[in-house]
Design an enzyme around this catalytic site. Structure first.
Site, short mmCIF file in Angstrom:
data_model
loop_
_atom_site.label_atom_id
_atom_site.label_comp_id
_atom_site.label_asym_id
_atom_site.label_seq_id
_atom_site.Cartn_x
_atom_site.Cartn_y
_atom_site.Cartn_z
N ASN A 60 0.84 -1.19 0.00
CA ASN A 60 0.00 0.00 0.00
C ASN A 60 0.88 1.24 0.00
O ASN A 60 0.41 2.34 0.25
CB ASN A 60 -0.93 0.02 1.22
CG ASN A 60 -2.15 -0.87 1.00
OD1 ASN A 60 -2.68 -0.95 -0.10
ND2 ASN A 60 -2.56 -1.56 2.05
N ASN A 61 2.17 1.06 -0.27
CA ASN A 61 3.10 2.19 -0.28
C ASN A 61 2.87 3.00 -1.57
O ASN A 61 3.16 2.54 -2.67
CB ASN A 61 4.53 1.62 -0.23
CG ASN A 61 5.57 2.71 -0.23
OD1 ASN A 61 5.52 3.63 -1.06
ND2 ASN A 61 6.52 2.60 0.67
N ASP A 90 10.48 -7.38 -0.72
CA ASP A 90 11.01 -7.18 0.62
C ASP A 90 12.46 -6.72 0.46
O ASP A 90 13.18 -7.22 -0.39
CB ASP A 90 10.94 -8.47 1.43
CG ASP A 90 11.09 -8.19 2.92
OD1 ASP A 90 10.54 -7.19 3.40
OD2 ASP A 90 11.77 -8.97 3.62
N GLY A 101 15.02 5.65 5.74
CA GLY A 101 15.71 4.50 6.33
C GLY A 101 17.17 4.79 6.63
O GLY A 101 17.51 5.80 7.26
N HIS A 138 18.98 -0.79 -5.29
CA HIS A 138 18.59 -2.20 -5.25
C HIS A 138 17.17 -2.39 -5.78
O HIS A 138 16.91 -3.28 -6.56
CB HIS A 138 18.69 -2.69 -3.80
CG HIS A 138 18.08 -1.77 -2.78
ND1 HIS A 138 18.34 -0.42 -2.75
CD2 HIS A 138 17.18 -1.98 -1.78
CE1 HIS A 138 17.66 0.14 -1.77
NE2 HIS A 138 16.95 -0.79 -1.17
N ARG A 139 16.26 -1.50 -5.36
CA ARG A 139 14.87 -1.63 -5.78
C ARG A 139 14.76 -1.44 -7.30
O ARG A 139 14.08 -2.20 -7.98
CB ARG A 139 14.02 -0.57 -5.07
CG ARG A 139 12.62 -1.02 -4.75
CD ARG A 139 11.83 0.00 -3.93
NE ARG A 139 12.65 0.90 -3.15
CZ ARG A 139 13.13 0.63 -1.93
NH1 ARG A 139 12.84 -0.50 -1.35
NH2 ARG A 139 13.90 1.49 -1.30
#
Ligand code: IMP
Length: 199
Positions: A9-10, A69, A157, A184-185
């Site tokens: 839901n981000n 994740d 983060g 990374h994403r």
């Protein structure tokens, strides 16, 4: 157009994914399909957690789905904080409020690395995709190191502590445009998109 659920839901992640996959897929969020539970993430690896979320959607709602994740892995700490990245301070017995979570996590990390010369670390994302009866995984990694003091106020983060290889600035100093090209994403999403466009 095929429906594909992104088990998140981000809003920011959804917007990014829709910009990439939106021509070919109707990408729905958890809220869009009426899934209002906090899907359990009890795995010990990013892959297990991503798969757990994607499976939950497939089993309870029937849609093809992908889930991600991510986290930070520090070599000298045996891969910690890893799947505990979001709750590292809590796991280490600290009092945390919504407003100081990132700082508290970074403080624990700095304490654990005090006096440590090996500062090597990486951010890792794993995406699990359940698509047309099969499961696929896409990993993205960015290598770098952890500095000794926080620098920069962008990102989120652990960004103020992480300098990617080949750069001098932290993720929090370089601006989202640069970060989102090398992160990374971004790498994991690129692999996912390539798979979906060519299959
Ligand atoms: P998520 O799986 O994307 O929600 O990430 C879990 C946790 O890993 C976040 O709450 C952050 O603590 C950390 N993390 C993941 N990606 C990043 C990043 O790009 N920068 C800084 N921290 C990150």
């Amino acid at each position: 157009m095929k429906t594909l659920v992104f088990a998140s839901n981000n809003a920011h992640k959804l917007e990014e994914i829709r910009a990439i996959l939106g021509n070919k897929f109707d990408v729905k969020s958890l809220k869009d399909i009426g899934c209002n539970v906090d899907i359990p993430e009890t795995g010990t690896t990013f892959r297990e957690n991503a798969l757990q979320k994607a499976r939950y959607v497939k089993e309870h709602f029937g849609f093809d789905c992908f889930a991600d994740d991510s986290g930070l892995q520090v070599e000298a700490l045996g891969g910690e904080p890893g799947v505990y990245s979001a709750r590292y301070a809590v796991k280490n017995g600290r009092q945390v409020t919504a407003g100081n979570k990132d700082d508290a996590n970074m403080d624990v990390l700095l304490e654990k690395l005090a006096g440590e010369e090996n500062r090597k670390a990486c951010f890792r994302t794993c995406i699990a995709l359940i698509y047309e009866g099969e499961t696929h995984f896409f990993d993205g990694v960015v290598e770098g190191h952890i500095i000794t003091e926080k620098r920069g106020d962008g990102g989120f983060g652990y960004d103020p502590l992480f300098v990617p290889d080949g750069y001098e600035k932290t993720f929090a100093e370089m601006g989202n445009e640069v970060k989102n090209n090398i992160s990374h994403r971004a790498k994991a999403v690129e692999k996912l998109a390539e798979f979906l466009f060519f299959n």
